[in-house]
Design a protein around this motif. Structure first.
Motif, PDB file in Angstrom:
ATOM      1  N   ALA A  94      -9.296  -1.586 -57.876  1.00 35.20           N
ATOM      2  CA  ALA A  94      -8.305  -0.944 -57.011  1.00 35.20           C
ATOM      3  C   ALA A  94      -8.887  -0.933 -55.689  1.00 35.20           C
ATOM      4  O   ALA A  94      -7.911  -1.499 -54.903  1.00 35.20           O
ATOM      5  CB  ALA A  94      -8.075   0.077 -57.560  1.00 35.20           C
ATOM      6  N   PRO A  95     -10.035  -0.682 -55.244  1.00 39.89           N
ATOM      7  CA  PRO A  95     -10.291  -0.445 -53.798  1.00 39.89           C
ATOM      8  C   PRO A  95     -10.708  -2.008 -53.370  1.00 39.89           C
ATOM      9  O   PRO A  95     -10.297  -2.071 -52.317  1.00 39.89           O
ATOM     10  CB  PRO A  95     -11.683   0.220 -53.978  1.00 39.89           C
ATOM     11  N   LEU A  96     -10.903  -2.879 -54.180  1.00 45.60           N
ATOM     12  CA  LEU A  96     -10.974  -4.267 -53.685  1.00 45.60           C
ATOM     13  C   LEU A  96      -9.598  -4.834 -53.295  1.00 45.60           C
ATOM     14  O   LEU A  96      -9.598  -5.631 -52.264  1.00 45.60           O
ATOM     15  CB  LEU A  96     -11.494  -5.087 -54.698  1.00 45.60           C
ATOM     16  N   ALA A  97      -8.670  -4.548 -53.855  1.00 45.64           N
ATOM     17  CA  ALA A  97      -7.457  -5.003 -53.543  1.00 45.64           C
ATOM     18  C   ALA A  97      -6.915  -4.227 -52.375  1.00 45.64           C
ATOM     19  O   ALA A  97      -6.128  -4.849 -51.289  1.00 45.64           O
ATOM     20  CB  ALA A  97      -6.314  -4.677 -54.790  1.00 45.64           C
ATOM     21  N   MET A  98      -7.120  -3.181 -52.033  1.00 38.97           N
ATOM     22  CA  MET A  98      -6.960  -2.253 -50.790  1.00 38.97           C
ATOM     23  C   MET A  98      -7.671  -3.179 -49.568  1.00 38.97           C
ATOM     24  O   MET A  98      -7.133  -3.326 -48.601  1.00 38.97           O
ATOM     25  CB  MET A  98      -7.273  -0.889 -50.759  1.00 38.97           C
ATOM     26  N   GLU A  99      -8.888  -3.540 -49.789  1.00 38.57           N
ATOM     27  CA  GLU A  99      -9.613  -4.018 -49.030  1.00 38.57           C
ATOM     28  C   GLU A  99      -9.034  -5.403 -48.525  1.00 38.57           C
ATOM     29  O   GLU A  99      -9.110  -6.063 -47.375  1.00 38.57           O
ATOM     30  CB  GLU A  99     -11.220  -4.292 -49.439  1.00 38.57           C
ATOM     31  N   THR A 100      -8.525  -6.265 -49.621  1.00 38.40           N
ATOM     32  CA  THR A 100      -7.813  -7.634 -49.418  1.00 38.40           C
ATOM     33  C   THR A 100      -6.807  -7.221 -48.442  1.00 38.40           C
ATOM     34  O   THR A 100      -6.458  -8.072 -47.326  1.00 38.40           O
ATOM     35  CB  THR A 100      -7.444  -8.253 -50.641  1.00 38.40           C
ATOM     36  N   ALA A 134     -10.496  -3.382 -34.890  1.00 39.18           N
ATOM     37  CA  ALA A 134     -11.783  -2.391 -34.919  1.00 39.18           C
ATOM     38  C   ALA A 134     -11.627  -1.374 -36.240  1.00 39.18           C
ATOM     39  O   ALA A 134     -12.379  -1.182 -37.051  1.00 39.18           O
ATOM     40  CB  ALA A 134     -12.242  -1.658 -33.706  1.00 39.18           C
ATOM     41  N   ALA A 135     -10.284  -0.789 -36.098  1.00 37.79           N
ATOM     42  CA  ALA A 135      -9.944   0.364 -37.120  1.00 37.79           C
ATOM     43  C   ALA A 135      -9.913  -0.355 -38.582  1.00 37.79           C
ATOM     44  O   ALA A 135     -10.469   0.384 -39.554  1.00 37.79           O
ATOM     45  CB  ALA A 135      -8.744   1.133 -36.713  1.00 37.79           C
ATOM     46  N   THR A 136      -9.457  -1.306 -38.734  1.00 36.88           N
ATOM     47  CA  THR A 136      -9.007  -2.083 -40.172  1.00 36.88           C
ATOM     48  C   THR A 136     -10.524  -2.647 -40.438  1.00 36.88           C
ATOM     49  O   THR A 136     -10.765  -2.925 -41.756  1.00 36.88           O
ATOM     50  CB  THR A 136      -8.056  -3.271 -39.925  1.00 36.88           C
ATOM     51  N   ALA A 137     -11.288  -3.124 -39.554  1.00 34.83           N
ATOM     52  CA  ALA A 137     -12.655  -3.459 -40.051  1.00 34.83           C
ATOM     53  C   ALA A 137     -13.497  -2.434 -40.755  1.00 34.83           C
ATOM     54  O   ALA A 137     -13.993  -2.562 -41.511  1.00 34.83           O
ATOM     55  CB  ALA A 137     -13.512  -3.912 -38.845  1.00 34.83           C
ATOM     56  N   TYR A 138     -13.209  -1.113 -40.303  1.00 31.87           N
ATOM     57  CA  TYR A 138     -14.056  -0.080 -40.849  1.00 31.87           C
ATOM     58  C   TYR A 138     -13.118   0.511 -42.148  1.00 31.87           C
ATOM     59  O   TYR A 138     -13.896   0.509 -43.018  1.00 31.87           O
ATOM     60  CB  TYR A 138     -13.891   1.104 -39.925  1.00 31.87           C
ATOM     61  N   PHE A 139     -12.076   0.500 -42.092  1.00 34.72           N
ATOM     62  CA  PHE A 139     -11.230   0.413 -43.434  1.00 34.72           C
ATOM     63  C   PHE A 139     -11.541  -0.348 -44.537  1.00 34.72           C
ATOM     64  O   PHE A 139     -11.799  -0.170 -45.488  1.00 34.72           O
ATOM     65  CB  PHE A 139      -9.774   0.500 -43.293  1.00 34.72           C
ATOM     66  N   SER A 140     -11.911  -1.696 -43.978  1.00 35.03           N
ATOM     67  CA  SER A 140     -12.180  -2.699 -44.981  1.00 35.03           C
ATOM     68  C   SER A 140     -13.596  -2.512 -45.502  1.00 35.03           C
ATOM     69  O   SER A 140     -13.765  -2.577 -46.707  1.00 35.03           O
ATOM     70  CB  SER A 140     -12.327  -4.164 -44.170  1.00 35.03           C
ATOM     71  N   ALA A 141     -14.347  -1.999 -44.503  1.00 32.48           N
ATOM     72  CA  ALA A 141     -15.896  -1.654 -45.251  1.00 32.48           C
ATOM     73  C   ALA A 141     -15.799  -0.494 -45.966  1.00 32.48           C
ATOM     74  O   ALA A 141     -16.294  -0.465 -46.793  1.00 32.48           O
ATOM     75  CB  ALA A 141     -16.621  -1.423 -43.902  1.00 32.48           C
ATOM     76  N   TYR A 142     -14.931   0.399 -45.693  1.00 32.30           N
ATOM     77  CA  TYR A 142     -14.911   1.665 -46.462  1.00 32.30           C
ATOM     78  C   TYR A 142     -14.511   1.433 -47.793  1.00 32.30           C
ATOM     79  O   TYR A 142     -15.047   1.893 -48.852  1.00 32.30           O
ATOM     80  CB  TYR A 142     -13.638   2.840 -45.939  1.00 32.30           C
ATOM     81  N   PHE A 143     -13.468   0.469 -48.059  1.00 31.85           N
ATOM     82  CA  PHE A 143     -12.872   0.182 -49.587  1.00 31.85           C
ATOM     83  C   PHE A 143     -13.935  -0.550 -50.045  1.00 31.85           C
ATOM     84  O   PHE A 143     -14.121  -0.463 -51.338  1.00 31.85           O
ATOM     85  CB  PHE A 143     -11.579  -0.679 -49.325  1.00 31.85           C
ATOM     86  N   ILE A 144     -14.747  -1.416 -49.684  1.00 30.67           N
ATOM     87  CA  ILE A 144     -15.771  -2.169 -50.154  1.00 30.67           C
ATOM     88  C   ILE A 144     -16.890  -1.224 -50.775  1.00 30.67           C
ATOM     89  O   ILE A 144     -17.266  -1.403 -51.868  1.00 30.67           O
ATOM     90  CB  ILE A 144     -16.400  -3.099 -49.277  1.00 30.67           C
ATOM     91  N   LEU A 145     -17.319  -0.345 -50.122  1.00 26.94           N
ATOM     92  CA  LEU A 145     -18.060   0.757 -50.440  1.00 26.94           C
ATOM     93  C   LEU A 145     -17.656   1.708 -51.457  1.00 26.94           C
ATOM     94  O   LEU A 145     -18.219   1.947 -52.098  1.00 26.94           O
ATOM     95  CB  LEU A 145     -18.649   1.520 -49.084  1.00 26.94           C
ATOM     96  N   VAL A 146     -16.431   1.844 -51.494  1.00 30.48           N
ATOM     97  CA  VAL A 146     -15.734   2.560 -52.551  1.00 30.48           C
ATOM     98  C   VAL A 146     -16.179   1.841 -53.803  1.00 30.48           C
ATOM     99  O   VAL A 146     -16.531   2.472 -54.856  1.00 30.48           O
ATOM    100  CB  VAL A 146     -14.361   2.799 -52.270  1.00 30.48           C
ATOM    101  N   ALA A 147     -15.873   0.347 -53.857  1.00 32.91           N
ATOM    102  CA  ALA A 147     -15.901  -0.274 -55.073  1.00 32.91           C
ATOM    103  C   ALA A 147     -17.410  -0.334 -55.323  1.00 32.91           C
ATOM    104  O   ALA A 147     -17.758  -0.176 -56.511  1.00 32.91           O
ATOM    105  CB  ALA A 147     -15.401  -1.823 -54.811  1.00 32.91           C
ATOM    106  N   ASN A 148     -18.298  -0.517 -54.314  1.00 31.85           N
ATOM    107  CA  ASN A 148     -19.827  -0.507 -54.655  1.00 31.85           C
ATOM    108  C   ASN A 148     -20.363   0.901 -54.936  1.00 31.85           C
ATOM    109  O   ASN A 148     -21.152   0.946 -55.790  1.00 31.85           O
ATOM    110  CB  ASN A 148     -20.595  -0.972 -53.440  1.00 31.85           C
TER     111      ASN A 148
END
Length: 415
Positions: A94-100, A134-148
């Protein structure tokens, strides 16, 4: 090597670790470029605009190659770890899909508009574009870290017929292991970009290039990022130890109790992570201490702009310090990931059970191909960054309009 589990683990370690090095610079540099463009837009400074174009071009290079490494890494989940997808795919995916969605659709789209929007879009619209990037880069990192974070400390799920079902989205998104890691990565990215900007600026100031004013300002920007980030990154990193798995520190009473619990639940086995995790922790702390010393020297130098421009010993220092944030980043990643072993999802699914049922030959072939691809991508990225950083602002083509072709003379027949 004919052990498919070991090959799959080493392969993912090399590819994920290499990709993370791109992410660290991308996160921090996007923020610094956005701040620089904000100054240029508000003040109308020509030097600030040239800084934005120069550092923006280096950011785009690192981002583009990093995206390719991310695409290569994604193939491994289906190729080597289908057991993980089958058991925890509903929660982990689920968080990986949001990151994509955030990274590949929103971030890439707005970055493209920013790259090709120079001198074509309203300056305020163009500024808004880089802040969205910049904001979407941080959102992307956040969702990856949610998965991790779920792999490190599984929450918000229940097991039903051997499959993890997502039951609490809020718990998944607010997992302390993910939130603290996000803060750690945010300041780690700024620290990496700060050292990168200071090192490149130090190179040009050491060589006494014609762009002294530009690189003096860039040096100051990079050093301010270093000073402001070096202690928060340690604070977020240290706070995570409250939630760290006991087995990451073998030999303690907590570790022994956790191992005994696993043996009672899952049967006899080795539930102690490899010693490489402890090595990663020591290397991470050592690199941070050296970066702190550089930050203290920078704090003394910052009020004196002439020293930043003419201090040749200091220029050599910041150039030599460039590898330190990368050493800290990769060492911290080793401590976090290797220390979780032998679990894919801590206390839920082992790496052995998560491995795909594929022949050792197929894993070996993918290991060789993926490692070769990543080695080429890392080499290309380093070469491109070094080439354009060394050439300086004169070589910048980011957003440059094509020069109009000269008009051809009209020939009239003579009478």
């Amino acid at each position: 090597m004919d052990d498919p589990l070991l090959l799959a683990r080493v392969q993912f370690a090399l590819t994920a670790g290499s990709h993370f090095l791109f992410v660290a610079l991308t996160l921090g540099l996007a923020t610094l470029v956005a701040l620089t463009q904000t100054i240029a837009t508000l003040s109308g400074s020509a030097v600030a605009e040239r800084m934005t174009r120069f550092w923006g071009q280096l950011y785009v290079i690192n981002y583009a190659v990093g995206i390719v490494t991310g695409l290569v890494m994604e193939f491994q989940f289906g190729l080597n770890w289908s057991g993980m997808s089958r058991v925890v795919g509903e929660v982990f995916g689920a968080p990986l899909a949001m990151e994509t969605v955030v990274a590949f659709f929103v971030e890439s789209t707005f970055l493209g508009l920013w790259i090709f929007g120079w001198d074509r879009l309203n300056r305020w619209v163009h500024l808004a574009l880089i802040w969205v990037v910049a904001a979407t880069a941080y959102f992307s990192a956040y969702f990856i870290l949610v998965a991790n974070g779920f792999l490190q400390r599984p929450v918000g799920y229940r097991m039903q017929d051997g499959v993890a079902r997502l039951t609490d989205v809020g718990a998944l998104l607010t997992n302390p292991t993910a939130l603290l890691a996000f803060g750690h990565v945010v300041f780690g990215g700024l620290l990496t970009a700060g050292f990168f900007m200071a090192a490149v600026s130090g190179y040009h100031l050491f060589r006494r290039t014609a762009e002294a004013d530009l690189f003096r300002r860039s040096m100051r920007t990079g050093l301010v990022a270093v000073v402001l980030s070096v202690f928060p990154v340690a604070m977020f990193g240290g706070t995570q130890f409250r939630y760290v798995q006991p087995t990451k520190h073998p030999g303690t009473d907590e570790a022994a109790a956790q191992v005994a619990q696993f043996q009672a639940r899952f049967g006899p086995g080795d539930y102690t992570p490899p010693g490489l995790a402890s090595v990663g922790e020591i290397a991470m702390v050592s690199a941070w201490m050296l970066m702190s010393l550089v930050a203290l020297v920078a704090l003394v130098k910052l009020p004196f702009g002439r020293w930043l421009e003419r201090g040749r010993v200091f220029h050599v220092l910041v150039m030599a310090a460039l590898p330190l944030p990368y050493v800290a980043v990769i060492s911290g990643w080793v401590f976090r990931e290797v220390g979780r072993q032998p679990w894919m999802v801590y206390g839920v699914l082992t790496t052995e059970d998560a491995l795909s049922d594929v022949p050792a030959g197929a894993v070996t072939a993918s290991f060789v191909v993926f490692t070769a691809v990543f080695a080429v991508l890392v080499a290309v990225n380093v070469w491109l960054l070094a080439r354009y950083a060394r050439r300086g602002p004169e070589a910048v083509r980011l957003g440059a309009l094509e020069a109009p072709e000269p008009e051809r003379p009209v020939l009239t027949p003579s009478l």
